[in-house]
Write a protein that holds these residues in place. Structure first.
Motif, PDB file in Angstrom:
ATOM      1  N   ILE A 139       0.842  -1.198   0.000  1.00  0.00           N
ATOM      2  CA  ILE A 139       0.000   0.000   0.000  1.00  0.00           C
ATOM      3  C   ILE A 139       0.880   1.251   0.000  1.00  0.00           C
ATOM      4  N   LYS A 140       1.960   1.223   0.781  1.00  0.00           N
ATOM      5  CA  LYS A 140       2.893   2.361   0.783  1.00  0.00           C
ATOM      6  C   LYS A 140       3.483   2.579  -0.611  1.00  0.00           C
ATOM      7  N   GLU A 141       3.887   1.494  -1.248  1.00  0.00           N
ATOM      8  CA  GLU A 141       4.486   1.592  -2.577  1.00  0.00           C
ATOM      9  C   GLU A 141       3.472   2.122  -3.601  1.00  0.00           C
ATOM     10  N   GLN A 142       2.236   1.666  -3.508  1.00  0.00           N
ATOM     11  CA  GLN A 142       1.191   2.170  -4.410  1.00  0.00           C
ATOM     12  C   GLN A 142       0.983   3.665  -4.197  1.00  0.00           C
ATOM     13  N   CYS A 143       0.938   4.069  -2.946  1.00  0.00           N
ATOM     14  CA  CYS A 143       0.746   5.482  -2.606  1.00  0.00           C
ATOM     15  C   CYS A 143       1.889   6.317  -3.186  1.00  0.00           C
ATOM     16  N   LEU A 144       3.110   5.821  -3.042  1.00  0.00           N
ATOM     17  CA  LEU A 144       4.272   6.521  -3.612  1.00  0.00           C
ATOM     18  C   LEU A 144       4.185   6.616  -5.133  1.00  0.00           C
ATOM     19  N   GLN A 145       3.777   5.533  -5.779  1.00  0.00           N
ATOM     20  CA  GLN A 145       3.688   5.535  -7.243  1.00  0.00           C
ATOM     21  C   GLN A 145       2.635   6.518  -7.741  1.00  0.00           C
TER      22      GLN A 145
END
Length: 149
Positions: free
Chosen positions: A53-59
């Motif tokens: 979820i963190k990685e998606q948010c960053l992307q």
């Protein structure tokens, strides 16, 4: 973000929804997909993959400034699957059809149902933020249908 903050967000939305779904927090999705959450129909369990979820948010947003809101939207979407009264029938339809285009259409309907429910759990002030997430979430489903058409 500390797990306590994550657990508080999850608990608040779970109570608001009135759902009896079980929730599990993990760090990473065990497969090769890029999944922030997964609803398991058979066990009535949502698993949230926090690092994904963190990685998606960053992307999507180039920072973690909106991580709490992003987490809330992802979780609300998964509750949308858990509370979808059509889900059992849609899964059954998907299982019995061999037509690829029909299967992709059913998959899109499953996702749209979950997003429709999620919208009720997310405050109005976050709906434009949520619309961005929905757009990117549904894009592969729309593209798959265009390719199959």
């Amino acid at each position: 973000m500390k797990n306590l903050q994550i657990e508080n967000i999850v608990e608040r939305i779970l109570v608001q929804s009135g759902s009896s779904v079980q929730v599990v927090l993990e760090d990473f999705f065990p497969g090769d997909r890029f999944a922030g959450g997964k609803y398991s129909f058979g066990t009535h369990t949502i698993t949230l993959y926090i690092e994904e979820i963190k990685e998606q948010c960053l992307q999507l947003f180039s920072s973690l400034d909106h991580f709490e809101d992003y987490l809330a939207v992802v979780f609300a979407h998964e509750i949308g699957h858990a509370e979808d009264r059509e889900l059992s029938e849609l899964i059954q339809q998907m299982d019995v059809t061999s037509h690829d285009f029909t299967r992709k259409g059913i998959a899109l309907k499953i996702e749209e149902n979950a997003w429709d429910y999620a919208r009720k759990l997310i405050p109005q002030k976050l709906h434009s933020f949520m619309d961005t997430i929905i757009h990117y979430s549904l894009q592969p489903y729309h593209e798959a249908l265009e390719v199959s058409a």
